[in-house]
Design a protein around this motif. Structure first.
Motif, PDB file in Angstrom:
ATOM      1  N   PHE A 167      -8.077  11.625   0.154  1.00 16.92           N
ATOM      2  CA  PHE A 167      -7.423  10.358   0.475  1.00 16.92           C
ATOM      3  C   PHE A 167      -7.247  10.166   1.972  1.00 16.92           C
ATOM      4  N   PHE A 168      -6.823  11.216   2.681  1.00 14.79           N
ATOM      5  CA  PHE A 168      -6.612  10.960   4.110  1.00 14.79           C
ATOM      6  C   PHE A 168      -7.933  10.876   4.870  1.00 14.79           C
ATOM      7  N   VAL A 169      -8.993  11.517   4.382  1.00 16.56           N
ATOM      8  CA  VAL A 169     -10.298  11.391   5.028  1.00 16.56           C
ATOM      9  C   VAL A 169     -10.872   9.993   4.813  1.00 16.56           C
ATOM     10  N   ILE A 170     -10.860   9.544   3.550  1.00 13.30           N
ATOM     11  CA  ILE A 170     -11.417   8.223   3.237  1.00 13.30           C
ATOM     12  C   ILE A 170     -10.632   7.125   3.939  1.00 13.30           C
ATOM     13  N   GLY A 171      -9.306   7.202   3.879  1.00 12.89           N
ATOM     14  CA  GLY A 171      -8.483   6.185   4.533  1.00 12.89           C
ATOM     15  C   GLY A 171      -8.657   6.191   6.043  1.00 12.89           C
ATOM     16  N   GLY A 172      -8.712   7.382   6.634  1.00  9.89           N
ATOM     17  CA  GLY A 172      -8.876   7.480   8.073  1.00  9.89           C
ATOM     18  C   GLY A 172     -10.196   6.910   8.557  1.00  9.89           C
ATOM     19  N   ILE A 173     -11.262   7.133   7.792  1.00  7.95           N
ATOM     20  CA  ILE A 173     -12.576   6.591   8.145  1.00  7.95           C
ATOM     21  C   ILE A 173     -12.612   5.085   7.939  1.00  7.95           C
ATOM     22  N   ALA A 174     -12.028   4.625   6.820  1.00  7.13           N
ATOM     23  CA  ALA A 174     -12.035   3.186   6.508  1.00  7.13           C
ATOM     24  C   ALA A 174     -11.389   2.369   7.612  1.00  7.13           C
ATOM     25  N   ILE A 175     -10.337   2.893   8.219  1.00  9.01           N
ATOM     26  CA  ILE A 175      -9.637   2.179   9.289  1.00  9.01           C
ATOM     27  C   ILE A 175     -10.566   1.929  10.479  1.00  9.01           C
TER      28      ILE A 175
END
Length: 504
Positions: A167-175
């Protein structure tokens, strides 16, 4: 929740509209129209800068997330500097968005609302258009839908370590790929924290703190490295300043902003705009009564974006909020189905029958124009500013000693396309002035325009390239017809070139 793998008539219909949407976008993509003004400006940044330089404020009043720019840079390095390569990521994002909306709607919308929402998403003009344009708005939609598919199923669950990392990898990249991704992430998670039972809220919060901190750190880096510098561009900031509310109590702005949403970016025109608003209001009530959690999931990103707009941080207008379109369409579809599904009862036969007929009218009214318009694209793809064939015509008909002048509006197009056709910067002259598009042309403005052609007086062959609409042609050529003789003219959508003899 419906089973995704239970293929009934409504699911089959949804799949049909997904295929239709893919076909429309594929035909438009393969048509390979020339880059228009905004695309050319962004392309020049992508082509002429390194990956590190793309973190700096962009030239030509452009702004885009660095992740999006890096993907575009990689695309032209792998596939070459072509329109196909530049538009590949937005095109793929549009296809992924169709599939993501299909999964989301099949899971969380009512049975027959899903195909209606997908039909609208497949065919509404602005969504189709941005699915094949060199801009980040198609990927904004994709990111919003993918994040929703990720977050909604685990809204109240305690995540294990592996899930937390994901979750924190996907969210961090999406931003970094999509500026408004933070509104989807923050809106959904905040809504779920607020509605979590009190006895579970503390455990859920502590479980997800590492995720939230990573997202905040990612957004903070993005803000200080790129967004804060972009905000120093007065021209870019001023272009959106009028779109913000005057105060926190500016309710009229809120009503106006929400009302405008149905015209653009949704694309409903005329009276159909009002029909869509009515369907949306009914859909909000119906969805809230059927499943409050899903209603909250659909509206949370809208609310956080509105809050950002009230804080003058993100305009709630037009293409910048295209990522909210899927959520609105599901609620509109829910409203339509609610009206159509009204069953008759002995004591209220007439009113119920009338409501059902009205619902059918609303459905037809909302779908007829988008479906018709998108179907026409399959047979005749849309064009906008066909500068490339204009320059190719000049190249194939040019003679030694010919001069080339490019009207100011075509400057970005020329800078992008000229090197691709073997022209150097010394082979043409870029205009420095353009006449006003509207209103009466003042004598001083007309004189300034005339001075553009003084260097060419006495020349036998001068190619003069215009990137303008047909309505401007007569005005722009009137002076040239006074001082010279038109030898040739070649026209394309949104652009034309004239060969003039200015020797007399």
């Amino acid at each position: 929740m419906k089973s995704l793998y239970h293929f009934n008539k409504s699911t089959t219909l949804s799949i049909g509209f997904v295929i239709f949407g893919v076909l429309v976008r594929l035909v438009q993509y393969l048509n390979n129209r020339s880059l228009w003004f905004d695309e050319a400006n962004l392309a020049l940044n992508i082509v002429n800068r390194s990956y590190l330089q793309l973190l700096s404020p962009l030239e030509n009043n452009q702004a885009a997330p660095p992740g999006f720019l890096w993907i575009e840079k990689l695309s032209i390095q792998v596939f070459g500097n072509t329109e196909y390569a530049l538009r590949l990521f937005p095109f793929l994002a549009g296809i992924v968005s169709l599939l993501a909306l299909f999964i989301f709607a099949e899971r969380y919308a009512s049975r027959w609302a899903a195909p209606i929402a997908i039909a609208l998403f497949s065919s509404l003009p602005y969504i189709v258009y941005y699915g094949t344009e060199l801009k980040q708005y198609s990927s904004d939609i994709m990111i919003a839908l993918l994040l929703s598919l990720l977050l909604v199923p685990v809204r109240y669950k305690i995540l294990n370590k592996r899930q937390i990392i994901v979750f924190f990898v996907i969210g961090g990249i999406a931003i970094w790929i999509s500026h408004p991704a933070i509104f989807t992430l923050g809106g959904l998670e905040l809504a779920y924290l607020i509605t979590t039972p009190k006895q579970q809220r503390k455990a859920l919060l502590f479980n997800r703190i590492p995720i939230y901190l990573t997202w905040l750190f990612s957004f903070g880096c993005l803000y200080f490295l790129t967004i804060s510098n972009t905000l120093n561009n007065d021209n870019l900031v001023d272009s959106w300043k009028a779109r913000y509310p005057q105060s926190i109590l500016d309710i009229l702005w809120l009503l106006d902003a929400l009302g405008r949403f149905f015209y653009r970016p949704l694309g409903f025109i005329g009276i159909i705009d009002g029909v869509a608003i009515l369907a949306f209001i009914v859909g909000c009530v119906a969805c809230y009564r059927r499943n409050r959690i899903i209603f909250m999931s659909l509206t949370a990103p809208v609310i956080t974006t509105l809050i950002a707009s009230y804080l003058h941080k993100y305009p709630f207008r037009e293409r910048l909020i295209l990522f909210l379109v899927p959520f609105f369409l599901i609620l509109i579809a829910e409203g339509v189905i609610f009206l159509i599904s009204q069953t008759t009862q002995p004591q209220t036969t007439q009113p119920k029958k009338w409501v059902k007929r009205f619902g059918i009218f609303v459905l037809v009214a909302l779908l007829i124009h988008p479906i018709t318009n998108s179907t026409s694209i399959i047979f005749k793809p849309e064009l906008k500013q066909e500068f490339r064939p204009i320059l190719e015509y000049v190249k194939s008909n040019q003679q030694p000693g010919d001069k080339i002048y490019v009207y100011f509006k075509g400057m970005s197009h020329m800078k992008y396309y000229a090197p691709k056709l073997g022209y150097s910067q010394t082979d043409y002259i870029l205009g420095t002035y353009e006449l006003p598009d509207e209103g009466e042309i003042l004598p001083a403005e007309w004189q300034r325009y005339q001075q553009e052609f003084e260097p060419f007086r006495g020349q036998k062959r001068v190619w003069i390239i215009f990137r303008v609409d047909d309505s401007e042609e007569e005005t722009l050529l009137s002076y040239l017809n006074q001082i010279g003789r038109q030898v040739d003219i070649y026209k394309q959508k949104g652009a034309f070139v004239s060969l003039y003899d200015l020797s007399s």
